[in-house]
Design an enzyme around this catalytic site. Structure first.
Site, short mmCIF file in Angstrom:
data_model
loop_
_atom_site.label_atom_id
_atom_site.label_comp_id
_atom_site.label_asym_id
_atom_site.label_seq_id
_atom_site.Cartn_x
_atom_site.Cartn_y
_atom_site.Cartn_z
CE LYS A 70 51.48 6.90 24.07
NZ LYS A 70 51.66 7.33 25.47
CB SER A 89 48.02 8.73 26.36
OG SER A 89 49.41 8.62 26.60
CB SER A 138 50.57 7.54 29.34
OG SER A 138 49.63 8.57 29.35
N1 GLN Z 1 46.59 11.12 31.72
C1 GLN Z 1 47.65 12.04 31.94
C2 GLN Z 1 47.46 13.24 31.06
O1 GLN Z 1 46.43 13.34 30.49
C3 GLN Z 1 48.97 11.39 31.69
C4 GLN Z 1 49.25 11.21 30.27
C5 GLN Z 1 50.59 10.60 30.01
O2 GLN Z 1 51.20 9.99 30.89
N2 GLN Z 1 51.07 10.77 28.78
O3 GLN Z 1 48.29 14.08 30.93
#
Ligand code: GLN
Length: 490
Positions: free
Chosen positions: A82, A157, A181
């Site tokens: 990532k 994400s 994410s």
């Molecule tokens: N979707 C969640 C957010 O927008 C989690 C994102 C993540 O785990 N990096 O913060």
């Protein structure tokens, strides 16, 4: 073996074939890049590819296999990383224009570990900018598409990492999970995603979002590969003071143990309004599979679940507002032209950050501002503790908790982008594990009528990834959901 067959292998199978001389690492990398050339224009999983570096590493590995040297756990396995995890000499952008040209001078701890176990780094995957989002549409560069249906989002994400694994463009990938994410995109792309216990894996070299929640985790084709990748990245690192000193156990040695007698708790609060019917049915179906395996399934209650999203969006944004203060145009990345220091700071940030990141910085700054701290941040921290207590009490009665990973299957691109609240609710089932610091894994457990993957989540006690993996693996042995791949390259 043709490209499609080679690209369908799990990392474990691939390594066996490389070690027994049936495949060379070079051939694997060439076939993988053939697959990437075909699929990547449709999916858009990667922000940076390193074909040259991958081929060079593959040649070194082939020479070492020939010499009969001790093989690493990921000998010859192409892995995607990532793009918020630092890779020495390879651009790391966090999918943000503000870091558009940032080339890290060092490797993250997890990347050092990958290299030490002879993995091949293929490239850097797309994400929501600074990991803020649930659909990968907040990337500052491009959206990623779901390999099962390119009209749908891959989740986020870590959407690029999940899509790359699902589409056979990487054998495994690393993601980061602050509120879901790793697990949510894995769920929506029909692959396995594991968020380890907070402190199990070093965050050194992971670009910080919510430092008390962030954790790096594997995204893989099956549970065995997740156990292997966790084995590689878990363990102490003194460069992250929150990284646990206890050595990681041998996850592979207990992976196939029977699960008869294991106590599985099903939290009633997770099967409430808003849960998609097909998801509900699929997850309920898994309970019967587990009962058939001799597990004891009982209903439990996690009464503070309903506050998790609200608490998360105070704590995560507060920490993000502080972590992102470092992007000021001076030391890293993008610098706007300007006529003075203050305007240089503000213009660099105004032009460099996307709108979701700005929304979070503003929310977090507000929550931390003088006079509001007690009302928001302090209160959220107290409720966070209640959520953690919910789990600790539940784990006095059960060994693991089973629930859906995401309330819905993959949704269409653009569908939720105008409505942040609806987007934030994509993570209702994954956020509690981050707030409590416990591990969670998402594994495939069905398909909708439209052939979109459905996933279930298993959460466990702090530092008990071994039980999670064992329980997840037992389901996988009984079913074939994890063997299904997006049809177009079968
Ligand atoms: N979707 C969640 C957010 O927008 C989690 C994102 C993540 O785990 N990096 O913060």
């Amino acid at each position: 073996m043709d490209t499609a067959t080679i690209c369908k292998l799990t990392a474990f199978e691939l390594r066996e074939k490389t070690l027994s001389g049936k495949l060379t690492a070079k051939k694997v990398v060439e076939e993988l890049f053939a697959q990437i050339e075909e699929k990547e224009p449709l999916i858009g999983a990667y922000l940076t590819l390193d074909k040259e570096g991958a081929l060079k590493t593959a040649e070194e590995i082939d020479a070492r296999v020939k010499r009969g040297e001790r093989p690493g756990l990921l000998m010859g396995v192409p892995v995607a990383v990532k793009d918020n995890i630092c890779t020495r000499g390879l651009r790391t952008t966090c999918a943000s224009k503000i870091l558009g040209n940032f080339v890290p001078p060092y490797d993250a701890h997890v990347v050092e570990r990958l290299r030490a176990e002879d993995a091949i780094i293929v490239g850097k995957t797309n994400l929501d900018e600074f990991a803020m989002g649930s659909s990968t549409e907040n990337s500052g560069f491009k959206p990623t598409k779901n390999p099962w249906d390119v009209r749908c989002i891959p989740g986020g994400s870590s959407g690029g990492s999940a899509a790359a694994v699902a589409a056979g463009m990487a054998y495994m990938a690393l993601g980061s999970d602050t509120g879901g994410s790793v697990r949510q995109p894995a769920c929506l792309c029909g692959v396995v995603g594991l968020k380890p216990t907070y402190g199990r894996v070093s965050r050194y070299g992971l670009v910080a979002f919510g430092s008390s929640l962030d954790q790096i985790g594997p995204i893989t084709k099956d549970v065995r590969d997740a156990a292997i990748l966790l084995q590689v990245i878990a363990g102490h690192d003194r460069r992250d003071s929150t990284c646990a000193a206890a050595p990681a156990p041998d996850y592979l040695s207990t992976l196939d143990d029977p699960i008869a007698g294991v106590r599985i708790g099903v939290p009633k609060e997770y099967f409430a309004e808003g849960l998609n019917k097909e998801v509900h049915q699929a997850v309920e179906g898994t309970i019967r599979t587990y009962e058939g395996l001799g597990a004891n399934v009982v209903e439990i209650s996690l009464p503070h679940t309903m506050y998790a999203v609200a608490v998360y969006y105070i704590i995560a944004t507060a920490e993000a507002s502080s972590n992102l203060a470092r992007y000021d145009g001076v030391r890293y990345g993008y610098r706007a032209s300007s006529d003075g220091l203050i305007s240089m700071y503000s213009r660099s940030r105004a032009e460099g950050f996307g709108s979701e990141v700005k929304r979070r910085i503003m929310l977090g700054t507000y929550a931390l501002s003088s006079g509001y701290y007690d009302a928001y941040y302090l209160k959220a921290s107290k409720v966070r503790n209640l959520i953690r207590q919910d789990f600790l009490s539940a784990f006095e009665k059960v060994d693991v908790v089973l629930c859906p990973t995401s309330p819905t299957p993959a949704f269409r691109l653009g569908e939720r982008i105008e409505n942040p609240l609806e987007m934030y609710l994509s993570d209702v089932f994954t956020i509690p594990a981050n707030l409590a610091g416990i591990p969670g894994i998402s594994i495939p457990c069905g398909f909708t009528r439209d052939n979109l993957p459905i996933g279930m989540q298993i959460m466990g006690k702090h530092f008990d990834e071994a039980t999670l993996l064992k329980v997840a693996r037992a389901f996988e042995r009984e079913t074939d959901y994890h063997l299904k791949r997006p049809g177009d390259y079968l």
